[in-house]
Scaffold this motif. Structure first.
Motif, PDB file in Angstrom:
ATOM      1  N   ASP A  49      15.577   4.054  50.865  1.00 22.12           N
ATOM      2  CA  ASP A  49      14.331   4.781  50.644  1.00 22.12           C
ATOM      3  C   ASP A  49      14.216   6.025  51.522  1.00 22.12           C
ATOM      4  O   ASP A  49      13.369   6.884  51.268  1.00 22.12           O
ATOM      5  N   LEU A  50      15.077   6.137  52.564  1.00 23.28           N
ATOM      6  CA  LEU A  50      15.065   7.343  53.378  1.00 23.28           C
ATOM      7  C   LEU A  50      15.684   8.517  52.637  1.00 23.28           C
ATOM      8  O   LEU A  50      15.376   9.681  52.923  1.00 23.28           O
ATOM      9  N   ALA A  51      16.587   8.235  51.704  1.00 22.40           N
ATOM     10  CA  ALA A  51      17.272   9.299  50.974  1.00 22.40           C
ATOM     11  C   ALA A  51      16.525   9.717  49.709  1.00 22.40           C
ATOM     12  O   ALA A  51      16.935  10.672  49.032  1.00 22.40           O
ATOM     13  N   ARG A  52      15.443   9.029  49.371  1.00 27.96           N
ATOM     14  CA  ARG A  52      14.672   9.368  48.175  1.00 27.96           C
ATOM     15  C   ARG A  52      13.799  10.589  48.404  1.00 27.96           C
ATOM     16  O   ARG A  52      13.493  10.962  49.535  1.00 27.96           O
ATOM     17  N   SER A  53      13.401  11.202  47.320  1.00 23.48           N
ATOM     18  CA  SER A  53      12.424  12.299  47.367  1.00 23.48           C
ATOM     19  C   SER A  53      11.068  11.766  46.910  1.00 23.48           C
ATOM     20  O   SER A  53      10.982  11.021  45.927  1.00 23.48           O
ATOM     21  N   TYR A  54      10.025  12.120  47.657  1.00 17.24           N
ATOM     22  CA  TYR A  54       8.675  11.662  47.349  1.00 17.24           C
ATOM     23  C   TYR A  54       7.795  12.874  47.056  1.00 17.24           C
ATOM     24  O   TYR A  54       7.969  13.943  47.640  1.00 17.24           O
ATOM     25  N   THR A  55       6.868  12.676  46.166  1.00 20.64           N
ATOM     26  CA  THR A  55       5.910  13.728  45.839  1.00 20.64           C
ATOM     27  C   THR A  55       4.538  13.337  46.361  1.00 20.64           C
ATOM     28  O   THR A  55       3.996  12.285  46.003  1.00 20.64           O
ATOM     29  N   ILE A  56       3.996  14.189  47.222  1.00 20.80           N
ATOM     30  CA  ILE A  56       2.641  13.979  47.733  1.00 20.80           C
ATOM     31  C   ILE A  56       1.705  14.842  46.892  1.00 20.80           C
ATOM     32  O   ILE A  56       1.848  16.078  46.863  1.00 20.80           O
ATOM     33  N   PRO A  57       0.785  14.248  46.168  1.00 21.72           N
ATOM     34  CA  PRO A  57      -0.075  15.030  45.268  1.00 21.72           C
ATOM     35  C   PRO A  57      -0.971  15.997  46.028  1.00 21.72           C
ATOM     36  O   PRO A  57      -1.218  15.845  47.228  1.00 21.72           O
ATOM     37  N   ALA A  58      -1.445  17.002  45.327  1.00 22.59           N
ATOM     38  CA  ALA A  58      -2.336  17.995  45.934  1.00 22.59           C
ATOM     39  C   ALA A  58      -3.634  17.328  46.362  1.00 22.59           C
ATOM     40  O   ALA A  58      -4.116  16.380  45.747  1.00 22.59           O
ATOM     41  N   THR A  75       7.016  18.090  47.786  1.00 24.62           N
ATOM     42  CA  THR A  75       8.090  17.105  47.663  1.00 24.62           C
ATOM     43  C   THR A  75       8.743  16.956  49.034  1.00 24.62           C
ATOM     44  O   THR A  75       9.112  17.950  49.661  1.00 24.62           O
ATOM     45  N   THR A  76       8.870  15.733  49.487  1.00 22.26           N
ATOM     46  CA  THR A  76       9.336  15.501  50.858  1.00 22.26           C
ATOM     47  C   THR A  76      10.226  14.274  50.920  1.00 22.26           C
ATOM     48  O   THR A  76      10.509  13.628  49.894  1.00 22.26           O
ATOM     49  N   GLY A  77      10.670  13.944  52.122  1.00 14.75           N
ATOM     50  CA  GLY A  77      11.534  12.789  52.325  1.00 14.75           C
ATOM     51  C   GLY A  77      10.785  11.602  52.891  1.00 14.75           C
ATOM     52  O   GLY A  77       9.577  11.654  53.134  1.00 14.75           O
TER      53      GLY A  77
END
Length: 416
Positions: free
Chosen positions: A138-147, A155-157
């Motif tokens: 899960d550290l290598a995934r990309s996450y999207t934090i909504p506005a 988009t972050t790690g």
């Protein structure tokens, strides 16, 4: 069977008028048993605790580490490949270390950020087993934090944080957190940098100061965030067997001379290891003295037997027994008592170690020691050493009474 042994065994059986001496002999054997059992269990507990602490400390400090005295390392991929050729090396991992503040909006805390390669087998073996929610992948995934109120969508790690830090931040997996860190620019000026990340995993190492202060991040994300693109702070080397530490360290130093610096876990924890070894020796010495007290009760017991058996001794000498034979009788009697107590103590100690390891009925504060039950590491060499020490003390305790018995003069005994 030698007649000396037959007589020694005969003296162990109580007659009615010798009941007090026989009871004293039993208590002497019981004293030896308690001392041996206490020493074997203490050594097993100390060995287990040392092993547990060593394993957990090595998760924080490297086994063998390569640093660059001139700064960061940029050819770390090549170093990992070359290190793998050294006998005794299990693998290597490159890392970045940085300090930061982590905030969830509900809590804040200072942390040490370690950038790692989640797919590295060494990292997975070392830290994968501690993950209680999520995983290293899960550290290598990309996450999207909504506005939101904090700004536009990003988009972050991901991050992996300890269970204690998660409680402090009142956060769980999937929550967004903000990281603020001091950054030193190439011209030497100090600035701050902040970014948002998502908690991808939570781990529980069992050591509170790690679970409160350590945060893991994907190595690439850490390089970007801390401004060290394509560079690492060092390379950690993991060993197949810790007993090969010195040999591997010497081999790595030959491969990587100046400006590289190679250090190992013994150098990092030298004072702690020495202090623990000293504590273990002190405990062992105190408990050996406990066995000694019980063993030297044999002196009083055997002296009473000698006084009671003066006529028997005189008859034996008159019949042709040598003084050496008389000494041997009482040495054998003392060794039989000591052997019985030692054997019973070893059995009791082994049973106690099994019970503590199997049922774990002794609990200790996990927050302080990093473990919730008493660890047990049974080493056959410890049991053998305790048995040898016990028998040696019992042998020493028989010398004086046996010598006095051999000095009995038949004429004087018969005359009296």
């Amino acid at each position: 069977m030698r007649y000396e042994l037959k007589i020694a065994l005969r003296y162990l059986r109580a007659r009615r008028k010798d009941a007090f001496i026989s009871i004293t002999t039993i208590f002497t054997a019981v004293g030896v048993m308690i001392g041996v059992a206490a020493l074997t269990m203490t050594l097993s507990i100390m060995g287990g605790y040392e092993q547990s602490i060593k394993e957990r400390v090595l998760n924080l400090s490297p086994q063998v580490q390569i640093l660059n005295s001139q700064g960061s390392i940029d050819n770390y991929a090549d170093i990992e490949k070359r290190v793998a050729t050294v006998p005794g090396v299990n693998g290597a991992e490159s890392y970045i270390i940085g300090q930061a503040m982590l905030s969830s909006g509900r809590g804040i805390g200072g942390v040490v950020v370690r950038g790692v390669e989640p797919g590295n087998p060494v990292v997975r073996e070392q830290w994968g087993r501690y993950m209680t929610a999520g995983g290293l992948d899960d550290l290598a995934r990309s996450y999207t934090i909504p506005a939101g109120a904090a700004g536009p969508a990003v988009t972050t790690g991901g991050l992996a944080i300890g269970v204690s830090l998660a409680k402090k931040l009142k956060a769980k997996t999937g929550d967004a957190v903000r990281m603020v860190a001091p950054i030193v620019s190439p011209d030497g000026s100090l600035a701050t940098k902040s970014a948002q990340f998502v908690i991808g995993a939570i781990f529980d190492s069992g050591m509170n100061f790690i679970d409160t202060n350590m945060v893991f991040m994907n190595l690439t994300n850490a390089q970007d965030f801390f401004g060290r693109v394509a560079k690492v702070d060092g390379v950690d080397i993991h060993l197949i067997n810790l007993d090969q530490t010195d040999a591997v360290t010497d081999g790595v130093r030959k491969l990587f001379p100046n400006p590289y610096r190679v250090r190992n876990w013994i150098e990092f924890n030298e004072s702690a290891a020495a202090g623990f070894a000293l504590l273990k020796r002190v405990y062992a010495l105190v408990l050996v003295m406990l066995i000694g007290v019980a063993a030297f009760n044999l002196v009083a017991t055997l002296i009473m037997v000698v006084m009671e058996k003066r006529k028997d001794i005189a008859v034996l000498i008159a019949m042709g027994a040598t003084r050496r034979d008389v000494r041997l009788i009482f040495v054998m009697k003392g060794l039989i008592v000591g052997a019985a107590g030692t054997a019973a103590g070893l059995i009791l100690g082994a049973a106690g170690c099994f019970a503590m390891a199997r049922y774990q009925f002794i609990h200790i504060p996990r927050e302080i020691y990093g473990i919730s039950t008493v660890p047990i590491a049974v080493a056959p060499s410890n049991f053998a050493a305790v048995a040898l020490a016990s028998m040696l003390l019992c042998l020493l305790a028989t010398i004086y009474p046996a010598r006095q018995a051999s000095r009995e003069m038949p004429v004087e005994v018969f005359r009296s």
